[in-house]
Scaffold this motif. Structure first.
Motif, mmCIF file in Angstrom:
data_model
loop_
_atom_site.group_PDB
_atom_site.id
_atom_site.type_symbol
_atom_site.label_atom_id
_atom_site.label_comp_id
_atom_site.label_asym_id
_atom_site.label_seq_id
_atom_site.Cartn_x
_atom_site.Cartn_y
_atom_site.Cartn_z
ATOM 1 N N PHE A 147 43.130 44.550 46.074
ATOM 2 C CA PHE A 147 43.604 43.998 47.357
ATOM 3 C C PHE A 147 42.446 43.501 48.230
ATOM 4 C CE2 PHE A 147 47.310 46.187 45.923
ATOM 5 C CZ PHE A 147 48.350 45.395 46.360
ATOM 6 N N PRO A 195 44.444 41.316 52.362
ATOM 7 C CA PRO A 195 45.544 42.213 52.689
ATOM 8 C C PRO A 195 46.879 41.700 52.150
ATOM 9 C CG PRO A 195 44.667 41.111 54.660
ATOM 10 C CD PRO A 195 43.728 40.839 53.558
ATOM 11 N N PHE A 196 47.674 42.569 51.580
ATOM 12 C CA PHE A 196 49.022 42.274 51.084
ATOM 13 C C PHE A 196 49.063 41.246 49.959
ATOM 14 C CE2 PHE A 196 50.036 43.720 55.463
ATOM 15 C CZ PHE A 196 50.824 44.808 55.130
ATOM 16 N N ASP A 197 47.907 40.919 49.375
ATOM 17 C CA ASP A 197 47.939 39.893 48.339
ATOM 18 C C ASP A 197 48.118 40.521 46.966
ATOM 19 O OD1 ASP A 197 47.831 37.651 46.844
ATOM 20 O OD2 ASP A 197 46.066 36.809 47.836
ATOM 21 N N GLU A 198 49.380 40.895 46.700
ATOM 22 C CA GLU A 198 49.675 41.584 45.463
ATOM 23 C C GLU A 198 49.463 40.682 44.246
ATOM 24 O OE1 GLU A 198 53.019 44.523 45.342
ATOM 25 O OE2 GLU A 198 53.807 43.005 44.000
#
Lengths: 295, 522
Positions: free
Chosen positions: B315, B318-321
């Motif tokens: 990561f 942020p939140f970048d799956e």
């Protein structure tokens, strides 16, 4: 570190800062009984642990604090040690008087240079989070030290600087709060928590800034993520929730259209009616009639 | 110019596609809706939110794509997730939320029925494995645990039946969705009395049974206006997502199977006959009177790799799956097939086919001191795909399978597709960025319009250009490890039960602590 306590009304250093109720630092080298009983005040209290391990009771929760941690106590919340005494260690703190609005939202006072919408958002986030402890926020300790330095040295511009530092303290605390509840990994989970929060306060006039702050994101990234994940902009997604709750209420006979409009977060029954008709083709009253004589 | 619109009421979102009559996508949009987990085994959705989200997305697609380009909407065809239950009162007003396929509250009812002498007859008649997912057991749960709601209920609908009823006023259910309720006799296409008795209901408490091609009636006036559609726009009842994914994958003849892996997964075959399995491990769903989609479902598909990514991904943003997943896969590709002897059983969510064990749990097996993070990554992916193979393998006991067609976001990751080809030792075809449920619904509508003579002919038009061929060396490695995987999956069943019981207890005590601390506060 220097030990000191400045108190509003007693300490001339605070004369120009009516919003700072108390500022202090203490190195506690011996346990004194009844030195730290639980109490509630109408200020925001921020305690930073420099050294030692403290077991405190904040708003009914037992919390353990280690060096670098911050205790955040909101107005009206009780705080202290259940055993009554302060453990050995060192800490610094500040009590800030905060303007309280009628609807329960908190906003910093005129001294603050935060914009109205930003301070509303900060107030909202502080109120929504009731964890009490922010872990590993060394920055808060540093800011408290700077404030102390500015107050004692009174160099040119110190008035502005102190107030800026308090703003900064509130900002980093708010950011940490949102980050702490969202480790920035699981967007679906963060979005689910957001939806729950929205549904619990559906009558509130949510702004995108507030929604983004709840999941700990900046608005640009938030807009993009929500659009990508849900297919809607944040505001349109919120309208979906509002209309679907309104439909449920319309199917019950005993609630007036105005009440439904306000309960589900529309400005007025007119606003509700226009939005509802645009989406469904029915006005709310037509929809209700249609569904009550359906079968 | 005419177009066909398909509406898929999926697990987390509604997806709307518009196709021209040649099957090209002219536009698509989606809208997410919420799943409520109000208790440990509960999974519910708000029918009004689904309805309004569907309406909003459909309206946006019409206003932004279809109307400006002057397309005329020939038909709107529906598909939906299987196994949902929504109770409505005599006015058609929902009594609470809809219960989704993932809801497991009816465990006790499932056990009770499974242990009863009538169980085998019900499975043979309905083709639906006896499992808490089945509406039969969900309705029985409401009867046993929520008497007030049961007494007020006039009809038990599926989510799709409710959405269609809102639009046209008709209470309908198609053969496909009905065949996934555990209440339909799939041989006679009538509600099965024994199952209805167990659920405690009469046939008139269910929507009317219609073929998948049936028209669902006219759009209500208000929706004609708000959507700007003519009164004679055809609304087609359509089918289930599982059946349409299979149709859309072009797998419509002997010797073929389709593998779908999204969050969960399934391996399916199509035939004119029901698969009769002594061990009751397969579902048999009905598409038309003489066409059955049979297979086995797994709980543990892409969602398990997502879990892994959330825990162990980097990561950097942020939140970048997506980015984190790609990096993990790049790392995994540096490990040889078989992960140097690290095995993973992916049963984090319990398992359906083939072991049908809700207590099954995840296991890493064979760990030695040389294993690194990258081995865990690869082992996790391989474990998910071994599980898919274990379903395919039991299907092969009944049907011979020569080639596979792949769809779903996880299965269509090239790295995964190649592993599937290697493990199965069969050629695999894939169309990337391909929405097989939407395409399936298009083929169904187009057949209804007479563009194709039959679904067989429609399915044959699907081209599957990308083919992955199995690598022999890898296949040999995977087969040796798979035999250990297969043994472990049943060998551990006592320990699975023991650990699941402990986990349940520990979850309950945490839940109690929460209640206690709440009480202290008030």
């Amino acid at each position: 570190m220097n030990q000191f306590v400045l108190q509003q009304g007693h300490s001339p250093e605070l004369e120009l800062f009516p919003h700072i109720v108390e500022l202090g630092a203490k190195k506690n080298s011996a346990i004194q009984l009844n030195s730290f009983p639980e109490s509630a005040t109408d200020t925001i209290r921020i305690y930073y642990v420099n050294d030692g391990k403290f077991e405190w009771h904040i708003h009914g929760h037992s919390c353990l604090l280690y060096p670098g941690d911050v205790a955040l106590i909101l107005p009206g919340q009780s705080f202290g040690s259940q055993k009554g005494f302060l453990e050995i260690g060192s800490l610094s703190w500040m009590h800030i008087a905060i303007g309280k609005l009628d609807n329960g939202k908190m906003v910093p006072g005129k001294w603050s240079s935060l914009s109205e919408s930003e301070s509303m958002t900060i107030g909202k986030i502080l109120l929504l989070n009731n964890s009490g402890v922010l872990s590993k926020l060394n920055e808060a300790g540093r800011i408290l030290q700077y404030i102390q330095g500015e107050l004692f040295n009174q160099q040119i511009g110190y008035c502005t600087r102190v107030n800026q530092l308090i703003d900064e303290l509130l900002i980093i605390i708010t950011r940490q709060l949102t980050r702490q509840s969202n480790p920035a990994r699981d967007f679906p989970k963060a979005f689910m928590q957001l939806e729950q929060t929205l549904r619990q306060n559906l009558s509130h006039q949510w702004t995108v800034e507030e929604m983004a702050a709840i999941v700990g994101m900046g608005t640009t990234l938030f807009n993009e993520k929500v659009k990508n994940y849900s297919g809607f902009s944040p505001i349109n997604y919120l309208i979906n929730i509002r209309i679907s709750e309104a439909i449920k209420l319309l199917k019950k006979e005993d609630i007036s259209l105005t009440d439904i409009a306000l309960d589900t977060g529309f400005y007025s029954s007119q606003h509700f009616s226009t939005t509802f008709k645009k989406l469904t083709g029915y006005t709310p009253s037509e929809f209700r009639k249609n569904h009550l004589r359906n079968n | 110019m005419k177009c066909i619109i398909t509406i898929e009421l999926g697990t987390n979102a509604v997806r709307v596609f518009a196709f021209d009559l040649k099957g090209n996508v002219i536009g698509s949009m989606k809208g997410h809706y919420h799943t409520f987990h109000t208790g440990p085994d509960y999974s519910e959705q708000d029918p009004e939110q689904i309805f309004i989200t569907m309406l909003y997305v459909l309206k946006n697609l019409l206003n932004e794509v279809i109307h400006p380009k002057k397309y005329e909407v020939a038909s709107i065809c529906f598909s939906a997730s299987m196994h949902s239950v929504l109770a409505v009162d005599k006015n058609g007003v929902p009594l609470g939320n809809a219960i989704t396929w993932a809801d497991n509250r009816a465990k006790k009812e499932a056990q009770e029925l499974k242990g009863s002498p009538g169980a085998k007859k019900i499975y043979t008649a309905t083709g639906t494995p006896i499992h808490p997912m089945s509406p039969l057991l969900k309705i029985a749960w409401i009867k046993n645990n929520n008497r007030e709601r049961f007494a007020l209920t006039s009809k038990f609908l599926s989510i799709k039946s409710y959405i269609i009823q809102q639009l046209t006023g008709e209470y309908l259910i198609d053969y496909s969705l009905a065949s996934a309720t555990g209440l339909l006799n799939i041989h006679t296409i009538k509600w099965e009395t024994g199952a209805l008795d167990f659920a405690g209901i009469q046939p008139d408490m269910l929507p009317d049974l219609v073929p998948v091609f049936a028209s669902a009636g006219k759009l209500k006036k208000a929706y004609q206006n708000s959507l700007n559609l003519p009164a004679d726009t055809k609304i087609i009842v359509g089918s289930s997502d599982g059946c349409l994914a299979t149709l859309g994958a072009g797998i419509w003849s002997e010797g073929k199977a389709t593998i779908t892996i999204e969050d969960s997964g399934a391996v399916r075959v199509v035939g004119k006959k029901v698969l009769q399995d002594e061990k009751q491990r397969f579902f048999n769903y009905l598409l038309t009177e003489d066409c059955y989609v049979s297979g086995g479902p797994t709980n543990n598909g892409g969602i398990i790799f997502e879990w892994f990514t959330k825990q162990f991904g980097d990561f950097k943003n942020p939140f970048d799956e997506e980015q984190s997943m790609e990096e993990l896969i790049a790392e995994a590709s540096k490990v040889p097939a078989g992960s140097d002897g690290l095995l993973f059983l992916p049963y984090l969510l319990g398992e359906r086919a083939p072991i049908w064990n809700a207590n099954a749990r995840g296991v890493y097996f064979g760990l030695n001191i040389k294993h690194e993070r990258r081995h865990f990554i690869r082992a996790t992916i391989e474990g998910i795909l071994y599980e898919i193979y274990s379903i395919g393998k039991i299907l092969e006991e009944h049907r011979s399978i020569h080639s596979l067609s792949i769809n779903g976001s996880f299965a269509s990751i090239p790295f995964c597709t190649q592993i599937i080809a290697d493990i199965f030792n069969k050629p695999v075809s894939l169309r990337a960025d391909y929405h097989s449920v939407g395409v399936g619904a298009f083929l169904l509508s187009a057949t209804e319009m007479g563009i194709y003579k039959s679904l067989d002919e429609a399915a044959k038009t699907i081209e599957l250009p990308d083919t992955y061929l199995p690598g022999e060396n890898n296949h040999a490695a995977y087969s040796s490890y798979f035999s250990i995987f297969e043994k472990l999956s049943t060998k551990l069943s006592d320990e699975f039960e023991a650990i699941a019981t402990l986990q349940q207890k520990s979850a309950e005590s945490t839940e109690n602590d929460k209640v206690v601390s709440k009480m202290k506060l008030t």
